[in-house]
Design an enzyme around this catalytic site. Structure first.
Site, PDB file in Angstrom:
ATOM      1  N   ARG A   1       4.999 -30.703 -24.698  1.00  9.70           N
ATOM      2  CA  ARG A   1       3.721 -30.348 -25.327  1.00  9.70           C
ATOM      3  C   ARG A   1       2.704 -31.458 -25.137  1.00  9.70           C
ATOM      4  NH1 ARG A   1      -0.021 -32.327 -28.846  1.00  9.70           N
ATOM      5  NH2 ARG A   1       1.653 -33.161 -30.158  1.00  9.70           N
ATOM      6  N   ASP A   2       2.920 -32.578 -25.781  1.00 10.00           N
ATOM      7  CA  ASP A   2       1.941 -33.666 -25.766  1.00 10.00           C
ATOM      8  C   ASP A   2       1.795 -34.251 -24.364  1.00 10.00           C
ATOM      9  OD1 ASP A   2       0.113 -35.456 -26.684  1.00 10.00           O
ATOM     10  OD2 ASP A   2       1.459 -36.560 -27.980  1.00 10.00           O
TER      11      ASP A   2
ATOM     12  N   CYS B   1      -4.024 -37.739 -26.015  1.00  9.69           N
ATOM     13  CA  CYS B   1      -4.859 -36.688 -26.604  1.00  9.69           C
ATOM     14  C   CYS B   1      -6.106 -36.464 -25.753  1.00  9.69           C
ATOM     15  CB  CYS B   1      -5.262 -37.062 -28.028  1.00  9.69           C
ATOM     16  SG  CYS B   1      -6.350 -35.827 -28.799  1.00  9.69           S
TER      17      CYS B   1
END
Length: 321
Positions: free
Chosen positions: A16-17, A249
């Protein structure tokens, strides 16, 4: 420093990240093969994707398919991130075991990341819990856990320092709204060990150790492993990490580099903490990752240097392969 014994849970967030930070998309079959390789190495909790708009993150468009495949892996706890009620509904429908909700402490980051104020993000927790609690018992996501990750808990690249009182207040509100666990995320790599120890100590005093979801550290400024030690000192035993350090992010400028899973596992095992992970099989999973992302830059000191001569796992009944 006090000696540590016991077990630590590594929650792998690479699928995911890690993948959401890349400009290219890993094919679905390759994702599934990678997740299987990570699980075969002994990782028992994996965040396999996020239920977000494919227009915003096309890398995650196949999340429901990936969840379905991951659910077939025996003993694996399947996590997915959901930024809002719509995403949480899709996660429950897919049958995740846990849904992770990102709530930014920084107002600016919250608006950039999920297009909501922090107050709206906190309020949504109650709606998501009500949705989960209203599902029929025989539906896949009816018993899914709800965890909150407090993003930018140690600082924000847009706003700068984040008040610690605000972090603790938001953690308490998240529990009040129905979250079952709250973790702290160093989204921007601003955290230092003194700050980490202090903030987790306050978090535990506020909500109790049993409701601390874990620690998510980035290695942007090289403090990731040191911050793990600081959190361990406070009793934290769940840590996020990403194979080969992939990730960051996309809505926090300069927030690169997750904690490398391989390096974290080696450090913990060397300290006498049982992670249940076979490091050599974990390093082997990097080849499966590269098969799905040819030419991708991978990070990690242990993968480069290898295990030291005489290395022993904390659980001696599980010798090195």
């Amino acid at each position: 420093m006090a000696a540590h014994t016991g077990t630590v849970l590594i929650s792998e967030v690479g699928p995911r990240d890690g993948l959401q930070a890349l400009k290219r998309t890993m094919p679905t079959e390759a994702k599934i093969n990678w997740i299987k390789a990570l699980a075969a190495a002994g990782l028992t909790e994996i965040e396999v994707g996020s239920f977000v708009s494919p227009k915003l993150l096309p890398q995650m468009a196949d999340c429901a398919q990936v969840v379905a495949a991951a659910r077939e892996i025996p003993g694996l706890t399947v996590l997915a991130l959901a930024p809002n009620l719509k995403g949480a509904a899709a996660a429950f429908d897919a049958g995740v075991h846990k849904v992770s909700l990102p709530v930014s402490v920084s107002e600016s980051h919250s608006k950039a990341n999920i297009n909501r104020t922090t107050e709206q993000a906190i309020a949504a927790i109650a709606d998501i819990k009500a949705l989960r609690d209203g599902l029929p018992d025989d539906t896949p996501g009816a018993k899914a856990g709800i965890e909150i990750g407090l993003s930018t808990a140690f600082g924000c690249t847009i706003e700068g320092p984040v008040p610690e009182d605000r972090v603790i207040r938001m953690a308490a509100l998240a529990i009040e709204m129905g979250a079952e666990a709250v973790g702290l995320s160093d989204t921007t790599g601003y955290g230092n060990p003194a700050q980490v120890g202090r903030l987790f100590r306050r978090l535990i005093a506020e909500i109790g150790l049993d409701r601390v979801g874990g620690a998510h550290f980035h290695n942007t400024r090289g403090q990731g492993l040191a911050n793990v030690i600081a959190a361990l000192e406070q009793g934290v035993t769940t840590f996020d990490a990403s194979q080969a350090g992939l990730g960051g992010c996309p809505y926090a400028p300069g927030a690169t580099g997750n904690l490398v899973t391989e390096d974290l596992v080696w450090m913990l095992e060397s300290m006498g903490l049982d992670t249940g992970v076979d490091i050599e099989r974990l390093i082997g999973a990097r080849e499966v990752l590269l098969a799905g992302l040819p030419g991708e830059t991978l990070y990690g000191h242990v993968a480069d240097a290898g295990l030291p001569l005489g290395f022993e796992y904390a659980n001696q009944a599980r010798p090195a392969a």
